[in-house]
Design an enzyme around this catalytic site. Structure first.
Site, mmCIF file in Angstrom:
data_model
loop_
_atom_site.group_PDB
_atom_site.id
_atom_site.type_symbol
_atom_site.label_atom_id
_atom_site.label_comp_id
_atom_site.label_asym_id
_atom_site.label_seq_id
_atom_site.Cartn_x
_atom_site.Cartn_y
_atom_site.Cartn_z
ATOM 1 N N ASP A 222 6.722 51.819 53.368
ATOM 2 C CA ASP A 222 5.558 51.699 52.948
ATOM 3 C C ASP A 222 5.415 52.024 51.491
ATOM 4 O OD1 ASP A 222 4.378 50.509 55.158
ATOM 5 O OD2 ASP A 222 3.651 52.379 56.186
ATOM 6 N N LYS B 103 2.430 50.775 49.591
ATOM 7 C CA LYS B 103 1.132 50.834 49.566
ATOM 8 C C LYS B 103 0.669 51.891 48.177
ATOM 9 C CE LYS B 103 0.595 51.296 54.489
ATOM 10 N NZ LYS B 103 0.513 52.451 55.546
ATOM 11 N N HIS C 121 1.561 45.085 50.707
ATOM 12 C CA HIS C 121 2.175 46.478 50.353
ATOM 13 C C HIS C 121 3.867 45.949 50.783
ATOM 14 C CE1 HIS C 121 1.978 46.934 54.796
ATOM 15 N NE2 HIS C 121 3.144 47.786 54.677
ATOM 16 N N HIS D 79 9.468 44.785 57.383
ATOM 17 C CA HIS D 79 9.087 45.452 58.320
ATOM 18 C C HIS D 79 7.606 45.136 59.248
ATOM 19 C CE1 HIS D 79 6.711 47.728 55.393
ATOM 20 N NE2 HIS D 79 5.957 48.250 56.349
ATOM 21 N N ASP E 33 8.051 52.296 62.884
ATOM 22 C CA ASP E 33 6.788 52.481 62.322
ATOM 23 C C ASP E 33 5.615 52.307 63.269
ATOM 24 O OD1 ASP E 33 5.091 52.497 60.283
ATOM 25 O OD2 ASP E 33 4.925 50.225 60.015
HETATM 26 P P1 C2E Z 1 0.380 52.125 59.368
HETATM 27 O O1 C2E Z 1 -0.881 52.649 59.766
HETATM 28 O O2 C2E Z 1 1.557 52.530 59.259
HETATM 29 O O3 C2E Z 1 0.609 50.957 60.727
HETATM 30 C C1 C2E Z 1 1.536 50.230 61.087
HETATM 31 C C2 C2E Z 1 1.819 49.380 61.881
HETATM 32 O O4 C2E Z 1 1.291 50.211 63.072
HETATM 33 C C3 C2E Z 1 0.522 48.294 61.898
HETATM 34 O O5 C2E Z 1 0.903 47.337 60.984
HETATM 35 C C4 C2E Z 1 0.436 47.951 63.476
HETATM 36 O O6 C2E Z 1 1.438 46.911 63.547
HETATM 37 C C5 C2E Z 1 0.678 48.997 64.061
HETATM 38 N N1 C2E Z 1 -0.731 49.592 64.495
HETATM 39 C C6 C2E Z 1 -1.416 50.776 63.952
HETATM 40 N N2 C2E Z 1 -2.727 50.888 64.659
HETATM 41 C C7 C2E Z 1 -2.673 50.048 65.552
HETATM 42 C C8 C2E Z 1 -3.411 49.915 66.601
HETATM 43 O O7 C2E Z 1 -4.555 50.456 66.892
HETATM 44 N N3 C2E Z 1 -3.092 48.724 67.563
HETATM 45 C C9 C2E Z 1 -2.105 48.250 67.408
HETATM 46 N N4 C2E Z 1 -1.698 47.292 68.461
HETATM 47 N N5 C2E Z 1 -0.964 48.138 66.688
HETATM 48 C C10 C2E Z 1 -1.301 49.342 65.581
HETATM 49 P P2 C2E Z 1 -0.402 46.464 60.244
HETATM 50 O O8 C2E Z 1 -1.469 46.317 61.474
HETATM 51 O O9 C2E Z 1 0.455 45.305 59.440
HETATM 52 O O10 C2E Z 1 -1.026 47.266 59.368
HETATM 53 C C11 C2E Z 1 -0.220 47.643 58.078
HETATM 54 C C12 C2E Z 1 -0.870 48.863 57.564
HETATM 55 O O11 C2E Z 1 -2.349 48.519 57.156
HETATM 56 C C13 C2E Z 1 -1.096 50.077 58.374
HETATM 57 O O12 C2E Z 1 -0.105 50.746 58.353
HETATM 58 C C14 C2E Z 1 -2.298 50.785 57.429
HETATM 59 O O13 C2E Z 1 -1.948 51.475 56.499
HETATM 60 C C15 C2E Z 1 -3.319 49.481 57.243
HETATM 61 N N6 C2E Z 1 -4.257 49.266 58.282
HETATM 62 C C16 C2E Z 1 -4.139 48.333 59.464
HETATM 63 N N7 C2E Z 1 -5.218 48.000 60.090
HETATM 64 C C17 C2E Z 1 -6.190 48.888 59.385
HETATM 65 C C18 C2E Z 1 -7.604 49.350 59.649
HETATM 66 O O14 C2E Z 1 -8.266 48.845 60.508
HETATM 67 N N8 C2E Z 1 -8.252 50.338 58.744
HETATM 68 C C19 C2E Z 1 -7.398 50.785 57.867
HETATM 69 N N9 C2E Z 1 -7.987 51.705 57.043
HETATM 70 N N10 C2E Z 1 -6.023 50.482 57.460
HETATM 71 C C20 C2E Z 1 -5.683 49.580 58.090
HETATM 72 FE FE FE Z 2 3.893 48.880 56.423
HETATM 73 FE FE FE Z 3 3.999 52.530 58.186
#
Ligand code: C2E
Ligand code: FE
Ligand code: FE
Ligand code: SIN
Ligand code: SIN
Length: 391
Positions: A251, A254, A279, A305, A334
């Site tokens: 990541d 980011k 990112h 990823h 992740d």
């Molecule tokens: P991260 O926090 O490292 O999350 C990595 C991945 O974990 C996410 O990729 C998603 O595939 C999964 N994940 C995280 N939370 C959930 C969830 O509640 N339900 C499900 N089914 N999967 C989940 P993704 O979605 O591509 O997000 C990439 C990054 O974007 C995240 O990294 C986070 O930094 C940010 N992000 C994603 N959604 C949000 C959000 O709603 N609010 C904020 N503030 N950041 C977000």
């Molecule tokens: Fe990521």
């Molecule tokens: Fe991550």
């Protein structure tokens, strides 16, 4: 250089130098250094010890005589051991004093010598050590990083002889190559740690322990994959090392995302999510020079990823095996971590729900084989989770 150094020895030296410059990987490089040093002195055996937690840890060992007793194609297995930096062994004394030792016969060391030879290793290996040349590996600031040791120099008839002053000079050249290679690898490692530190400064809540856990899960899963696919264990350990660093940086892109989005305490708007998705490519662009195995792997991890097995992921929409293994493994690692932990935008899920989600996403979001491996090593993953708690 001394004119008694033969032409063919010099040519060998230049050829080996050219080889060494092509080799990127530290392990291969140090094996070549050892082989080159042995060849120039026509030494039967040799080892490289590296200083780790104030002990000399054996890292590479070659022995022509013992190798010949093995069936063709088999590699010599040497026992892993470490030596104290003291006068009980030749390598230990060489490290202690930081200077070369040239010993004509290990079994005829004068009683009054400050160092001694430990015959235990000979007995274990059914081998007879006579002449020894031990060389300290020191950085340009004089810090000791290890010892290069050669055993049993031979004359043109194959009879064991004493190492000469010429041997000492030539071997010191290989010592320098080994030292530079080690310092370069150390620099790579240091740069990677600095990059993760930078990412942590940007996003302290989510980055620190998260990267350590994801890297831990990812290498654990890779080790399973490697054993299932019959990757030789030395090779798997080497790859695992590089993969750990690459996964830590999954990541790192980011750092290029605006604080308002990166730290938003709630759900992202669709437009914000689109920015967040970049990112992956931002991260990949940091390693695009691809100078080493590490750069290639780190590029793939950052870039892929968030790809999905079913082809609906981002940034490219790669599908199935078209996603590099490193991306497929990091994806599971992740998400397992993101779901298990509290985030500014979500609560931690109970483990049962996390595992159910991962099982459900098999062959959808995730490579089904990686999901199998994930469940096989779940006890180890839980341990990693405990080892790096969120602060
Ligand atoms: P991260 O926090 O490292 O999350 C990595 C991945 O974990 C996410 O990729 C998603 O595939 C999964 N994940 C995280 N939370 C959930 C969830 O509640 N339900 C499900 N089914 N999967 C989940 P993704 O979605 O591509 O997000 C990439 C990054 O974007 C995240 O990294 C986070 O930094 C940010 N992000 C994603 N959604 C949000 C959000 O709603 N609010 C904020 N503030 N950041 C977000
Ligand atoms: Fe990521
Ligand atoms: Fe991550
Ligand atoms: C390293 O071993 O530290 C560098 C990784 C590589 O170049 O393969
Ligand atoms: C690799 O990606 O290097 C391993 C082979 C695979 O993709 O399964």
């Amino acid at each position: 250089m001394n004119e008694t150094i033969r032409d063919d020895q010099l040519r060998l030296l230049f050829e080996l130098d050219a080889d060494l410059n092509r080799i990127q990987d530290l392990d291969l490089l140090l094996e070549e250094v050892l082989r080159g040093a042995r060849l120039t002195a026509n030494a039967d055996a040799g080892s490289i010890y590296l200083l780790e937690s104030s002990q000399l840890q054996i890292r590479y060992s070659q022995n022509e005589t013992l190798q010949k007793r093995l069936p063709a194609g088999e590699r010599l297995v040497y026992s892993i051991f470490s030596l104290d930096v003291d006068n009980k062994t030749i390598a230990g004394y060489c490290a202690l004093k930081g200077r070369a030792l040239n010993i004509p016969d290990a079994y005829r060391i004068p009683k009054k010598s400050p160092y001694s030879f430990n015959p235990q290793f000979d007995r274990l290996g059914h081998y007879e050590t006579h002449s020894i040349l031990a060389f300290p590996l020191k950085t340009n600031t004089g810090a000791l990083i290890g010892v290069l040791q050669l055993i049993n120099a031979r004359d043109s008839e194959g009879k064991i002889r004493t190492f000469t002053a010429d041997d000492e000079r030539l071997v010191s050249h290989f010592g320098t190559s080994a030292t530079l290679a080690l310092q370069r690898a150390q620099l790579t490692r240091t740069m990677i740690l600095r990059m993760t530190k930078m990412a942590e400064l940007r996003d302290p809540k989510e980055t620190g322990p998260h990267v350590n856990r994801v890297a831990g899960y990812a290498t654990e899963i890779y080790q399973r994959w490697a054993s299932r696919h019959q990757v030789p264990s030395r090779e798997a350990d080497r790859i695992s090392d590089v993969f750990r660093m690459a996964a830590m940086l999954h990541d790192v892109g980011k750092v290029g995302i605006d604080d308002a989005i990166l730290k938003k305490p709630g759900k992202l708007e669709p437009a914000e999510y689109e920015v967040m998705k970049t990112h992956t490519n931002i991260g990949a662009s940091l390693f695009e020079d691809s100078l080493s195995d590490f750069d290639v792997m780190a590029t793939q991890v950052s870039a892929t990823h968030h790809e999905r097995w079913d082809g609906t992921g981002y940034p490219t929409g790669l599908k199935g095996q078209a996603i590099p293994l490193w991306g497929r493994i990091t994806a599971v690692a992740d998400v397992y971590d993101a779901l298990s932990c509290h985030r500014v935008y979500k609560d931690a899920w109970p483990e049962e729900r996390v595992l159910e989600e991962i099982r459900t996403q098999s062959a959808r979001q995730f490579d089904p084989e990686v999901v199998d491996l994930f469940f096989e090593c779940l006890p180890n993953l839980r341990q990693i989770f405990e080892r790096y708690p969120d602060v």
